[in-house]
Design a protein around this motif. Sequence first.
Motif, PDB file in Angstrom:
ATOM      1  N   ALA A  77      36.878  42.148  29.016  1.00  0.00           N
ATOM      2  CA  ALA A  77      37.952  42.271  30.008  1.00  0.00           C
ATOM      3  C   ALA A  77      37.539  43.109  31.214  1.00  0.00           C
ATOM      4  O   ALA A  77      38.329  43.257  32.149  1.00  0.00           O
ATOM      5  CB  ALA A  77      39.195  42.873  29.367  1.00  0.00           C
ATOM      6  N   SER A  78      36.315  43.656  31.215  1.00  0.00           N
ATOM      7  CA  SER A  78      35.910  44.576  32.271  1.00  0.00           C
ATOM      8  C   SER A  78      36.046  43.966  33.657  1.00  0.00           C
ATOM      9  O   SER A  78      36.678  44.536  34.554  1.00  0.00           O
ATOM     10  CB  SER A  78      34.464  45.034  32.040  1.00  0.00           C
ATOM     11  N   ALA A  79      35.446  42.801  33.879  1.00  0.00           N
ATOM     12  CA  ALA A  79      35.402  42.226  35.222  1.00  0.00           C
ATOM     13  C   ALA A  79      36.784  41.866  35.741  1.00  0.00           C
ATOM     14  O   ALA A  79      37.085  42.054  36.929  1.00  0.00           O
ATOM     15  CB  ALA A  79      34.487  41.002  35.255  1.00  0.00           C
ATOM     16  N   VAL A  80      37.661  41.351  34.872  1.00  0.00           N
ATOM     17  CA  VAL A  80      38.990  40.980  35.359  1.00  0.00           C
ATOM     18  C   VAL A  80      39.825  42.217  35.656  1.00  0.00           C
ATOM     19  O   VAL A  80      40.613  42.242  36.612  1.00  0.00           O
ATOM     20  CB  VAL A  80      39.706  40.040  34.364  1.00  0.00           C
ATOM     21  N   LEU A  81      39.646  43.284  34.875  1.00  0.00           N
ATOM     22  CA  LEU A  81      40.357  44.526  35.188  1.00  0.00           C
ATOM     23  C   LEU A  81      39.815  45.146  36.472  1.00  0.00           C
ATOM     24  O   LEU A  81      40.574  45.694  37.277  1.00  0.00           O
ATOM     25  CB  LEU A  81      40.243  45.512  34.023  1.00  0.00           C
ATOM     26  N   GLN A  82      38.494  45.057  36.691  1.00  0.00           N
ATOM     27  CA  GLN A  82      37.925  45.508  37.971  1.00  0.00           C
ATOM     28  C   GLN A  82      38.535  44.711  39.121  1.00  0.00           C
ATOM     29  O   GLN A  82      38.863  45.267  40.177  1.00  0.00           O
ATOM     30  CB  GLN A  82      36.412  45.312  37.971  1.00  0.00           C
ATOM     31  N   THR A  83      38.684  43.393  38.925  1.00  0.00           N
ATOM     32  CA  THR A  83      39.255  42.539  39.962  1.00  0.00           C
ATOM     33  C   THR A  83      40.685  42.943  40.280  1.00  0.00           C
ATOM     34  O   THR A  83      41.080  43.035  41.457  1.00  0.00           O
ATOM     35  CB  THR A  83      39.217  41.069  39.504  1.00  0.00           C
ATOM     36  N   GLN A  84      41.470  43.214  39.261  1.00  0.00           N
ATOM     37  CA  GLN A  84      42.866  43.572  39.501  1.00  0.00           C
ATOM     38  C   GLN A  84      42.992  44.958  40.128  1.00  0.00           C
ATOM     39  O   GLN A  84      43.861  45.180  40.974  1.00  0.00           O
ATOM     40  CB  GLN A  84      43.649  43.485  38.195  1.00  0.00           C
ATOM     41  N   VAL A  85      42.128  45.872  39.733  1.00  0.00           N
ATOM     42  CA  VAL A  85      42.138  47.188  40.377  1.00  0.00           C
ATOM     43  C   VAL A  85      41.752  47.053  41.850  1.00  0.00           C
ATOM     44  O   VAL A  85      42.354  47.693  42.726  1.00  0.00           O
ATOM     45  CB  VAL A  85      41.185  48.149  39.639  1.00  0.00           C
ATOM     46  N   ALA A  86      40.752  46.212  42.140  1.00  0.00           N
ATOM     47  CA  ALA A  86      40.338  46.009  43.529  1.00  0.00           C
ATOM     48  C   ALA A  86      41.475  45.406  44.350  1.00  0.00           C
ATOM     49  O   ALA A  86      41.748  45.846  45.479  1.00  0.00           O
ATOM     50  CB  ALA A  86      39.110  45.100  43.575  1.00  0.00           C
ATOM     51  N   LEU A  87      42.159  44.406  43.801  1.00  0.00           N
ATOM     52  CA  LEU A  87      43.295  43.805  44.514  1.00  0.00           C
ATOM     53  C   LEU A  87      44.427  44.819  44.676  1.00  0.00           C
ATOM     54  O   LEU A  87      45.067  44.888  45.727  1.00  0.00           O
ATOM     55  CB  LEU A  87      43.786  42.579  43.756  1.00  0.00           C
ATOM     56  N   GLY A  88      44.664  45.608  43.626  1.00  0.00           N
ATOM     57  CA  GLY A  88      45.701  46.642  43.733  1.00  0.00           C
ATOM     58  C   GLY A  88      45.380  47.654  44.810  1.00  0.00           C
ATOM     59  O   GLY A  88      46.264  48.089  45.553  1.00  0.00           O
ATOM     60  N   ALA A  89      44.090  48.023  44.926  1.00  0.00           N
ATOM     61  CA  ALA A  89      43.688  48.972  45.966  1.00  0.00           C
ATOM     62  C   ALA A  89      43.896  48.367  47.355  1.00  0.00           C
ATOM     63  O   ALA A  89      44.305  49.068  48.288  1.00  0.00           O
ATOM     64  CB  ALA A  89      42.224  49.370  45.768  1.00  0.00           C
ATOM     65  N   LEU A  90      43.615  47.080  47.524  1.00  0.00           N
ATOM     66  CA  LEU A  90      43.845  46.435  48.817  1.00  0.00           C
ATOM     67  C   LEU A  90      45.333  46.420  49.168  1.00  0.00           C
ATOM     68  O   LEU A  90      45.708  46.559  50.333  1.00  0.00           O
ATOM     69  CB  LEU A  90      43.300  45.002  48.805  1.00  0.00           C
ATOM     70  N   HIS A  91      46.187  46.264  48.171  1.00  0.00           N
ATOM     71  CA  HIS A  91      47.627  46.267  48.415  1.00  0.00           C
ATOM     72  C   HIS A  91      48.130  47.646  48.826  1.00  0.00           C
ATOM     73  O   HIS A  91      49.177  47.756  49.476  1.00  0.00           O
ATOM     74  CB  HIS A  91      48.370  45.801  47.160  1.00  0.00           C
ATOM     75  N   LEU A  92      47.420  48.684  48.437  1.00  0.00           N
ATOM     76  CA  LEU A  92      47.847  50.047  48.771  1.00  0.00           C
ATOM     77  C   LEU A  92      47.365  50.507  50.136  1.00  0.00           C
ATOM     78  O   LEU A  92      47.728  51.590  50.587  1.00  0.00           O
ATOM     79  CB  LEU A  92      47.326  51.026  47.702  1.00  0.00           C
ATOM     80  N   ARG A  93      46.538  49.674  50.814  1.00  0.00           N
ATOM     81  CA  ARG A  93      46.003  50.061  52.113  1.00  0.00           C
ATOM     82  C   ARG A  93      47.093  50.007  53.189  1.00  0.00           C
ATOM     83  O   ARG A  93      48.117  49.371  53.031  1.00  0.00           O
ATOM     84  CB  ARG A  93      44.881  49.106  52.550  1.00  0.00           C
ATOM     85  N   SER A  94      46.848  50.658  54.300  1.00  0.00           N
ATOM     86  CA  SER A  94      47.761  50.587  55.453  1.00  0.00           C
ATOM     87  C   SER A  94      46.934  50.599  56.739  1.00  0.00           C
ATOM     88  O   SER A  94      47.201  51.380  57.651  1.00  0.00           O
ATOM     89  CB  SER A  94      48.732  51.765  55.437  1.00  0.00           C
ATOM     90  N   THR A  95      45.932  49.721  56.794  1.00  0.00           N
ATOM     91  CA  THR A  95      45.015  49.729  57.932  1.00  0.00           C
ATOM     92  C   THR A  95      45.406  48.748  59.026  1.00  0.00           C
ATOM     93  O   THR A  95      44.832  48.772  60.110  1.00  0.00           O
ATOM     94  CB  THR A  95      43.587  49.383  57.459  1.00  0.00           C
ATOM     95  N   GLY A  96      46.341  47.846  58.770  1.00  0.00           N
ATOM     96  CA  GLY A  96      46.755  46.893  59.784  1.00  0.00           C
ATOM     97  C   GLY A  96      45.814  45.725  59.969  1.00  0.00           C
ATOM     98  O   GLY A  96      45.866  45.037  60.987  1.00  0.00           O
ATOM     99  N   ARG A  97      44.952  45.445  58.989  1.00  0.00           N
ATOM    100  CA  ARG A  97      44.027  44.307  59.080  1.00  0.00           C
ATOM    101  C   ARG A  97      43.797  43.759  57.678  1.00  0.00           C
ATOM    102  O   ARG A  97      44.156  44.385  56.678  1.00  0.00           O
ATOM    103  CB  ARG A  97      42.691  44.735  59.686  1.00  0.00           C
ATOM    104  N   ASP A  98      43.206  42.558  57.623  1.00  0.00           N
ATOM    105  CA  ASP A  98      42.871  41.974  56.331  1.00  0.00           C
ATOM    106  C   ASP A  98      41.916  42.889  55.572  1.00  0.00           C
ATOM    107  O   ASP A  98      41.050  43.533  56.167  1.00  0.00           O
ATOM    108  CB  ASP A  98      42.207  40.611  56.514  1.00  0.00           C
ATOM    109  N   GLY A  99      42.091  42.931  54.260  1.00  0.00           N
ATOM    110  CA  GLY A  99      41.228  43.753  53.429  1.00  0.00           C
ATOM    111  C   GLY A  99      40.332  42.901  52.549  1.00  0.00           C
ATOM    112  O   GLY A  99      40.722  41.805  52.109  1.00  0.00           O
ATOM    113  N   TYR A 100      39.127  43.392  52.303  1.00  0.00           N
ATOM    114  CA  TYR A 100      38.159  42.671  51.480  1.00  0.00           C
ATOM    115  C   TYR A 100      37.635  43.582  50.377  1.00  0.00           C
ATOM    116  O   TYR A 100      37.436  44.782  50.588  1.00  0.00           O
ATOM    117  CB  TYR A 100      36.991  42.165  52.329  1.00  0.00           C
ATOM    118  N   ALA A 101      37.423  42.988  49.209  1.00  0.00           N
ATOM    119  CA  ALA A 101      36.898  43.728  48.057  1.00  0.00           C
ATOM    120  C   ALA A 101      35.784  42.934  47.417  1.00  0.00           C
ATOM    121  O   ALA A 101      35.850  41.694  47.327  1.00  0.00           O
ATOM    122  CB  ALA A 101      38.010  43.987  47.047  1.00  0.00           C
ATOM    123  N   LEU A 102      34.766  43.633  46.963  1.00  0.00           N
ATOM    124  CA  LEU A 102      33.667  43.023  46.226  1.00  0.00           C
ATOM    125  C   LEU A 102      33.704  43.541  44.794  1.00  0.00           C
ATOM    126  O   LEU A 102      33.757  44.750  44.563  1.00  0.00           O
ATOM    127  CB  LEU A 102      32.319  43.363  46.862  1.00  0.00           C
TER     128      LEU A 102
END
Length: 388
Positions: free
Chosen positions: A339-364
């Motif tokens: 489950a490591s990679a999918v939990l990493q993916t969801q944490v990355a998406l969650g972090a992008l949702h918490l941003r407030s930069t005013g532009r599209d966010g990208y996660a690797l």
Amino acid sequence: MTIVPTLPGPAGTQLRDEHPDDARSRTKPQVLARITGWAMHSPAGDTPPAAAQSVLAGASCASAVDPATAGPYARACRVPDFDRVRSLGRKGTRTMDRATALAVATVAGLGPDVVGHGRPDAVGTGLVLGTAMGSVQSTMDFTRDALTGDRPYLVDPARFPNTVMNFAAGQCAIWHGLRGPNATVIAGRVTGVAAVRYAIRLLTLGHARRVITGAVEELSPQRGWLESHLPGGPERLLGEGCGVLLLEPAETGTAGPVGDVVAVETGLAASPEATRRVLGRVAAAALDALPPGAVLDVHAPYDDRPGSVEADALTAALGGRPRPRVLPTTTTLGDSGAASAVLQTQVALGALHLRSTGRDGYALVTSLDTEGVVGALLLRHQWQDAPR
């Protein structure tokens, strides 16, 4: 020409022949699939933003556990207060193992608009679920009973289905009325990336209109004893959890409310010495999908330590690009195995949702397994869909 070792299929690339100017000429990323839903059970909470907050804060979910939970490990990251009967009821759960219960409960978290018996779109909803090898505890318990009982055949037949690796995926389909394609994917810690890629292939080839994809891992004394005998195992902090994403075709025309899958790349290193080089190529291939001027905001690796294989591979892949913030997911949630990679993916998406930069966010998201399999996901969250 750069050869990227990866599996064939429409969601990845085996042979790249791209001039550098071709990448610069792209004005927007090619989207492979829309992420329109998510659900999870993790040691840091049941929503990706909550888990991301814990990871961003550098928290640890480790707690003291007894031998009945993780074998020789005195501390582990356990999904708190999860009980299969309390979560799913008594009917049909007497012999259900923890991994299957986590998977069934997590898929239910997608809500009645996605799962449930009698839905007219049930035939078009597929499921791709990753696992280590099914339930290690069920397999070892069943084998032990066959060896230690008065007769080899004096075992509980109701427990035999739990030993099959696709039991969790089948139970999810039965419980939630899913009648589309049903598949189980196994690729070690890279399972989450492989599951996403398989799901995109189903969408691309028209085998499903939407696909639930993810992976599950359980804590058990049997898994603990196995992990403790692997290289570096005694020092490893074990975790567990389950995460699923709802993927829909990119042709829907609107951005996924959760995010978009922009690139999926996988590879295979023939030797441990080649892992760093192969993962660097795979990560670079994923980052090629970044549009001009885009910034990589976060990197969610399996191994977040400075100087690790993933850290060096990211450095090589970035070139002159700014370095992203590293999300220490494994430090917070523990080694979640399949489950490591999918939990990493969801944490990355969650972090992008918490941003407030005013532009599209990208996660690797990057991942690697001891068997030489490596993978990378490039994700996007469009700003106009971010909470304000």
